[in-house]
Design a protein around this motif. Structure first.
Motif, PDB file in Angstrom:
ATOM      1  N   ILE A  24      -7.980  -8.261 -10.387  1.00  0.00           N
ATOM      2  CA  ILE A  24      -9.219  -8.520 -10.839  1.00  0.00           C
ATOM      3  C   ILE A  24     -10.396  -8.141  -9.860  1.00  0.00           C
ATOM      4  CG2 ILE A  24     -10.793  -9.921 -12.175  1.00  0.00           C
ATOM      5  CD1 ILE A  24      -8.479 -11.340 -13.545  1.00  0.00           C
ATOM      6  N   PRO A  25     -10.422  -8.672  -8.648  1.00  0.00           N
ATOM      7  CA  PRO A  25     -11.419  -8.274  -7.824  1.00  0.00           C
ATOM      8  C   PRO A  25     -11.869  -6.967  -7.748  1.00  0.00           C
ATOM      9  CG  PRO A  25     -10.228 -10.199  -6.969  1.00  0.00           C
ATOM     10  CD  PRO A  25      -9.633  -9.862  -8.196  1.00  0.00           C
ATOM     11  N   LYS A  26     -10.639  -6.096  -7.560  1.00  0.00           N
ATOM     12  CA  LYS A  26     -11.085  -4.694  -7.373  1.00  0.00           C
ATOM     13  C   LYS A  26     -10.591  -3.875  -8.681  1.00  0.00           C
ATOM     14  CE  LYS A  26     -11.086  -4.962  -2.780  1.00  0.00           C
ATOM     15  NZ  LYS A  26     -12.486  -4.812  -2.169  1.00  0.00           N
ATOM     16  N   LYS A  27     -10.470  -4.335  -9.738  1.00  0.00           N
ATOM     17  CA  LYS A  27     -10.172  -3.891 -10.904  1.00  0.00           C
ATOM     18  C   LYS A  27      -9.357  -2.732 -11.013  1.00  0.00           C
ATOM     19  CE  LYS A  27     -14.539  -5.355 -12.970  1.00  0.00           C
ATOM     20  NZ  LYS A  27     -13.989  -6.162 -14.002  1.00  0.00           N
ATOM     21  N   ARG A  28      -8.150  -2.953 -10.300  1.00  0.00           N
ATOM     22  CA  ARG A  28      -7.074  -1.875 -10.165  1.00  0.00           C
ATOM     23  C   ARG A  28      -5.712  -2.519  -9.856  1.00  0.00           C
ATOM     24  NH1 ARG A  28      -9.210   1.533  -5.632  1.00  0.00           N
ATOM     25  NH2 ARG A  28     -11.076   1.085  -6.328  1.00  0.00           N
ATOM     26  N   TRP A  29      -4.918  -1.607 -10.344  1.00  0.00           N
ATOM     27  CA  TRP A  29      -3.376  -2.155 -10.047  1.00  0.00           C
ATOM     28  C   TRP A  29      -3.190  -2.138  -8.673  1.00  0.00           C
ATOM     29  CZ3 TRP A  29      -0.358  -4.396 -13.535  1.00  0.00           C
ATOM     30  CH2 TRP A  29      -0.841  -4.515 -14.962  1.00  0.00           C
ATOM     31  N   VAL A  30      -2.314  -3.064  -7.947  1.00  0.00           N
ATOM     32  CA  VAL A  30      -1.927  -3.129  -6.609  1.00  0.00           C
ATOM     33  C   VAL A  30      -0.415  -3.686  -6.331  1.00  0.00           C
ATOM     34  CG1 VAL A  30      -4.254  -3.617  -6.173  1.00  0.00           C
ATOM     35  CG2 VAL A  30      -2.765  -5.449  -6.335  1.00  0.00           C
ATOM     36  N   TRP A  31       0.204  -3.466  -5.242  1.00  0.00           N
ATOM     37  CA  TRP A  31       1.260  -3.897  -4.597  1.00  0.00           C
ATOM     38  C   TRP A  31       0.781  -5.268  -3.805  1.00  0.00           C
ATOM     39  CZ3 TRP A  31       6.073  -3.858  -5.934  1.00  0.00           C
ATOM     40  CH2 TRP A  31       6.824  -2.691  -6.576  1.00  0.00           C
ATOM     41  N   VAL A  32       1.299  -6.492  -3.971  1.00  0.00           N
ATOM     42  CA  VAL A  32       1.217  -7.675  -3.034  1.00  0.00           C
ATOM     43  C   VAL A  32       2.250  -7.539  -2.225  1.00  0.00           C
ATOM     44  CG1 VAL A  32       0.348  -9.965  -2.944  1.00  0.00           C
ATOM     45  CG2 VAL A  32      -0.490  -8.285  -4.840  1.00  0.00           C
ATOM     46  N   VAL A  33       2.167  -7.473  -0.976  1.00  0.00           N
ATOM     47  CA  VAL A  33       3.507  -7.455  -0.056  1.00  0.00           C
ATOM     48  C   VAL A  33       2.870  -8.862   0.784  1.00  0.00           C
ATOM     49  CG1 VAL A  33       4.481  -6.340   1.823  1.00  0.00           C
ATOM     50  CG2 VAL A  33       3.427  -4.991   0.114  1.00  0.00           C
ATOM     51  N   LEU A  34       4.183  -9.546   0.795  1.00  0.00           N
ATOM     52  CA  LEU A  34       3.913 -10.870   1.407  1.00  0.00           C
ATOM     53  C   LEU A  34       5.219 -11.127   2.519  1.00  0.00           C
ATOM     54  CD1 LEU A  34       3.196 -12.727  -1.769  1.00  0.00           C
ATOM     55  CD2 LEU A  34       1.583 -13.005   0.413  1.00  0.00           C
ATOM     56  N   ARG A  35       4.978 -11.748   3.389  1.00  0.00           N
ATOM     57  CA  ARG A  35       5.867 -12.328   4.477  1.00  0.00           C
ATOM     58  C   ARG A  35       5.438 -13.600   4.891  1.00  0.00           C
ATOM     59  NH1 ARG A  35       7.813  -8.247   9.573  1.00  0.00           N
ATOM     60  NH2 ARG A  35       9.879  -8.538   8.663  1.00  0.00           N
TER      61      ARG A  35
END
Length: 222
Positions: free
Chosen positions: A170-181
Motif C-alpha cells: 500500500i505505501p508504494k501502491k504496487r505489487w512487490v516481492w517481500v524477501v526475508l531472512r
C-alpha cells in the motif's frame, strides 16, 4: 382515542425522526452497498466479494456523542446514523499466475448518511493486478529472481535460507516481492538478544529494490 392524544403520540414518534434522521434497515444498506461495489469492480469480480463481519456504522445521540456499532448484528440501525463502513473480503483463484495464484484483498464501501446514502470516497481496489483485469498470465519476476536480487544487495547472513512472498504494498501502491531472512548474530552467545529479520522489498514487475531494512522478527503473513 381522543384526537388530541393521537396528535401527541404522533409527535412523539415523528420528532426523533425529524431531529435524528430516519431508521435504516440493514438489508437496505447492504443492497445500496452491493450496488455501488458491483459498479466499481465490475460483474466479473463482484461474485468474489464476500461481506465481512467487520462492517460497522457510526451514530450520534442527542448529546452529540458518537458511538460505533456492528452493522450486521441487528436488522435496523440506530437513529442519528452518521456514516457506514461496509467491508468485503475479496478472494479469487487465479491459476494463470504461478507466483500469486489466489488474489486476496479487502474493500470498504464508505457511505455518508444525509437525506440518502451516498458514497464518501472511491473504494480502494488496486489489490487486483492489471494482468488479472486483462485476464493475462502474470508479469511478476520469479521468486528465485527476487531472492537473488535481495542477496546481491548485501542481505545479512541468517539462520535459515531467505524466503519470499508476493503482496500488494500500500505505501508504494504496487505489487512487490517481500524477501526475508532471520538474521544470525555472532555475538549473541546466550541467545538473549531480540531476533531480527533482514527485509528487502522488490518491485514485482520492474525488479527494483524499493526498501531494504532490518525489522523485529515476527511471523509474516502474505
Amino acid at each position: 382515542m381522543k384526537p388530541g392524544l393521537k396528535n401527541i403520540l404522533f409527535l412523539i414518534v415523528l420528532i426523533p425522526s425529524l431531529c435524528f434522521g430516519r431508521y435504516y434497515k440493514t438489508k437496505e444498506i447492504l443492497a445500496k452497498s452491493d450496488s455501488i461495489l458491483e459498479a466499481q469492480v465490475g460483474h466479473r469480480f463482484f461474485p468474489y466479494c464476500k461481506l465481512s463481519k467487520g462492517s460497522y456504522y457510526e451514530y450520534v445521540n442527542r448529546k452529540k456523542k458518537s458511538f460505533f456499532r456492528p452493522l450486521l448484528k441487528k436488522k435496523t440501525c440506530h437513529l442519528g446514523l452518521k456514516s457506514i463502513y461496509v467491508k468485503y473480503d475479496f478472494l479469487m483463484p487465479y491459476p494463470a499466475c504461478k507466483w500469486y495464484d489466489t488474489i486476496r484483498g479487502s474493500v470498504t464501501i464508505e457511505l455518508d448518511v444525509d437525506s440518502a446514502l451516498t458514497l464518501t470516497k472511491e473504494p480502494e481496489i488496486n489489490f487486483i493486478p492489471d494482468f488479472v483485469e486483462q485476464n493475462y498470465p502474470c508479469n511478476f519476476i520469479s521468486m528465485d529472481s527476487a531472492i537473488h536480487i535481495a542477496q546481491a544487495d548485501s542481505m545479512k547472513s541468517g539462520v535459515t535460507p531467505p524466503y519470499a512472498y508476493v503482496k500488494y504494498y500500500i505505501p508504494k501502491k504496487r505489487w512487490v516481492w517481500v524477501v526475508l531472512r532471520t538474521m544470525w548474530n555472532n555475538e549473541d552467545f546466550n541467545n538473549d538478544m531480540p531476533t531480527k529479520d533482514d527485509m528487502v522489498i522488490i518491485d514485482a514487475e520492474k525488479a527494483w529494490i524499493l526498501e531494504h531494512k532490518v525489522i523485529p522478527f515476527a511471523p509474516h503473513i502474505n
